[in-house]
Design an enzyme around this catalytic site. Structure first.
Site, PDB file in Angstrom:
ATOM      1  N   LYS A 126       0.866  -1.186   0.000  1.00 22.60           N
ATOM      2  CA  LYS A 126       0.000   0.000   0.000  1.00 22.60           C
ATOM      3  C   LYS A 126       0.897   1.229   0.000  1.00 22.60           C
ATOM      4  CE  LYS A 126      -4.484   0.799   0.017  1.00 22.60           C
ATOM      5  NZ  LYS A 126      -5.474   0.040  -0.782  1.00 22.60           N
ATOM      6  N   GLY A 165      -5.022   2.578  -7.822  1.00 19.55           N
ATOM      7  CA  GLY A 165      -5.663   3.719  -7.186  1.00 19.55           C
ATOM      8  C   GLY A 165      -6.315   3.349  -5.874  1.00 19.55           C
ATOM      9  N   ASP A 166      -6.699   4.364  -5.126  1.00 25.37           N
ATOM     10  CA  ASP A 166      -7.430   4.204  -3.866  1.00 25.37           C
ATOM     11  C   ASP A 166      -8.117   5.551  -3.647  1.00 25.37           C
ATOM     12  OD1 ASP A 166      -7.628   2.197  -1.429  1.00 25.37           O
ATOM     13  OD2 ASP A 166      -7.319   4.152  -0.503  1.00 25.37           O
ATOM     14  N   THR A 209     -14.786  -3.380  -8.006  1.00 25.83           N
ATOM     15  CA  THR A 209     -14.964  -3.499  -6.559  1.00 25.83           C
ATOM     16  C   THR A 209     -16.438  -3.499  -6.186  1.00 25.83           C
ATOM     17  OG1 THR A 209     -12.871  -2.311  -6.263  1.00 25.83           O
ATOM     18  CG2 THR A 209     -14.244  -2.608  -4.320  1.00 25.83           C
ATOM     19  N   ASN A 240     -16.524   5.319  -6.833  1.00 28.22           N
ATOM     20  CA  ASN A 240     -16.661   4.181  -7.749  1.00 28.22           C
ATOM     21  C   ASN A 240     -17.288   2.967  -7.091  1.00 28.22           C
ATOM     22  OD1 ASN A 240     -15.734   5.343 -10.052  1.00 28.22           O
ATOM     23  ND2 ASN A 240     -13.716   4.391 -10.034  1.00 28.22           N
ATOM     24  N   SER A 380      -7.563  -5.865 -11.042  1.00 33.08           N
ATOM     25  CA  SER A 380      -6.251  -5.242 -11.259  1.00 33.08           C
ATOM     26  C   SER A 380      -5.232  -6.292 -11.681  1.00 33.08           C
ATOM     27  CB  SER A 380      -5.773  -4.542  -9.980  1.00 33.08           C
ATOM     28  OG  SER A 380      -6.376  -3.292  -9.821  1.00 33.08           O
TER      29      SER A 380
END
Length: 448
Positions: A126, A165-166, A209, A240, A380
């Site tokens: 992360k 991304g996050d 997700t 999202n 991903s």
């Protein structure tokens, strides 16, 4: 004192100022204790848990950048490369003002087990920065991303570490980051995921997700002899994950009545109008309060979260620790019988305890984030595969693989829980199922 207790005490002594990480480690270690006890002698000898709870490395760096007024700023950048036993580090980048090492270690630790559950060869990591892109111009975000990648490029690669991304890092940010990576390395490769479709991204990644969350929720509900058809669902967030969870839930016949952002939530008793949410959030990056201007029958609740709304199922999709113990009790009292997590650890320890009490009393269903929101990182990894093969799969192909992956995760979690005498306890099941694969790989690879 058990091996698990010894390791956790040592962790507290080493990292007393990292509460988010300690909370995550405590939850995981407690729930995998049955599996650890079964192999305690071998694991002790190999110092397995001591290695598991410490990242392989943490990179911290400064990120200097200039705003549109010519003022110079310096933020902190991080990459926590936690565990590569089953594959290259894989995990998102988060740009938000509250980002610190403790939060990223907690997220990276969770990512180890989430990635393991997908069945794909990806380890846990992360990263991110305390830079907040909210309110910044495209030019400012681009300059920050270019400066951030100028340092991060030294530590990542398609077979080493593949960020995504996050929170705070969407398609815009990924594009700027990838452009700078390519500029510096002169290589066009699958080193970042969540890319745009025109430069190596995967169809269905944006939806993954949220769709994956609903696919596994559907399995949980079916496992209890019920159906999503006609059920009332409360969702938090409006990014999202929330948007596409709403879409898939509606496609499967459920009625979603809420969504939110950091300022408050909207309640639409007739069901959330997704086209309105898309226009607000994708069209002009607006605030969710605008929903009631376009849908007058809806209500907006400033500064509140939607956990007091009567529902069958709750899907928290906003951020960590957004549901506390009182929120959880309120949900249960209002008839909620299932929580599946779209955000990373959105339920704090008191909330999880409330779910557990309700499970023991009435069969309450709770699927934790590491299983429920694994669809994003799963797709991903599928993007990585397509990049490596120089192929592009159709939306239907990716969606089919995603659905199969989430069904597989549900089956692994259920099987592990039952095998260790905790049938129906998906927390124990998810942690043990994720842990066993990583532990086997670590034991096989020696003291590294």
């Amino acid at each position: 004192m058990s091996y698990v207790e010894e390791v956790y005490e040592g962790l507290v002594a080493k990292h007393p100022n990292e509460p988010e990480f300690l909370e995550a480690a405590k939850r995981v270690l407690e729930s995998i204790e049955p599996a650890v006890t079964a192999h305690e002698e071998a694991y002790r000898k190999a110092a397995l848990l001591e290695r598991l709870v410490e990242p392989e490395r943490i990179i911290t760096f400064r990120v200097p950048w200039t705003d549109d007024n010519g003022v110079n700023h310096v933020n902190l950048g991080y990459r926590v490369q936690f565990n590569s036993a089953i594959g290259p580090y894989k995990g998102g980048l988060r740009f938000r003002g509250n980002v610190n090492q403790s939060i990223l270690k907690f997220l990276g630790f969770e990512q180890i087990f989430k990635n393991s559950l997908t069945g794909l060869p990806i380890g846990g990591g992360k990263g991110g920065s305390d830079f907040d892109p909210k309110g910044r111009s495209d030019a400012e975000v681009m300059r920050f991303c270019q400066s951030f990648m100028t340092e991060l490029v030294k530590y990542i690669g398609p077979d080493e570490d593949v960020p995504a991304g996050d929170i705070g890092v969407g398609g815009r940010e990924i594009g700027y980051l990838y452009g700078q990576y390519k500029r510096i390395t002169n290589r066009y490769e699958g080193v970042l995921t969540g890319k745009g479709l025109s430069y190596g991204g995967s169809l269905a990644r944006t939806e993954a997700t949220g769709y994956g969350l609903v696919y596994i929720t559907n399995e949980v509900v079916k496992g209890a002899g019920k159906s999503l058809e006609g059920k009332t669902i409360v969702i938090s967030g409006s990014g999202n994950v929330a948007q596409y969870a709403i879409q898939k839930a509606q496609q499967l016949g459920a009625k979603v009545v809420t969504c939110s952002d950091s300022n408050g939530y909207v309640y639409d008793p007739d069901g959330i109008k997704l086209d309105v949410v898309f226009d607000i959030k994708q069209g002009h990056r607006g605030r969710i309060r605008e929903y009631v201007e376009k849908v007058p029958t809806a209500q907006y609740f400033e500064g509140q979260k939607p956990w007091g709304v009567k529902c069958d199922i709750a899907l928290p999709c906003a951020t960590q620790n957004e549901i506390n113990g009182e929120d959880a009790k309120k949900l249960i009292a209002n008839g909620c019988w299932c929580v599946c997590e779209g955000a990373n650890m959105p339920s704090d320890e008191d909330a999880v305890n409330a779910y557990e009490e309700a499970r023991e009393k009435s069969g309450f269903l709770y699927m934790p984030a590491k299983a429920a929101n694994a669809g994003g990182v799963g797709v991903s990894a599928l993007e990585m595969s397509q990049n490596s093969e120089r192929l592009s799969w159709t939306f239907e192909e990716v969606d089919q693989k995603l659905q199969a992956m989430m069904v597989g995760i549900y089956e692994k979690v259920s099987k592990a829980a039952k095998e260790y005498g905790h049938e129906g306890d998906f927390v124990v099941g998810a942690n043990i199922a994720g842990f066993e694969k990583v532990a086997d790989a670590m034991m096989a690879q020696g003291l590294v």
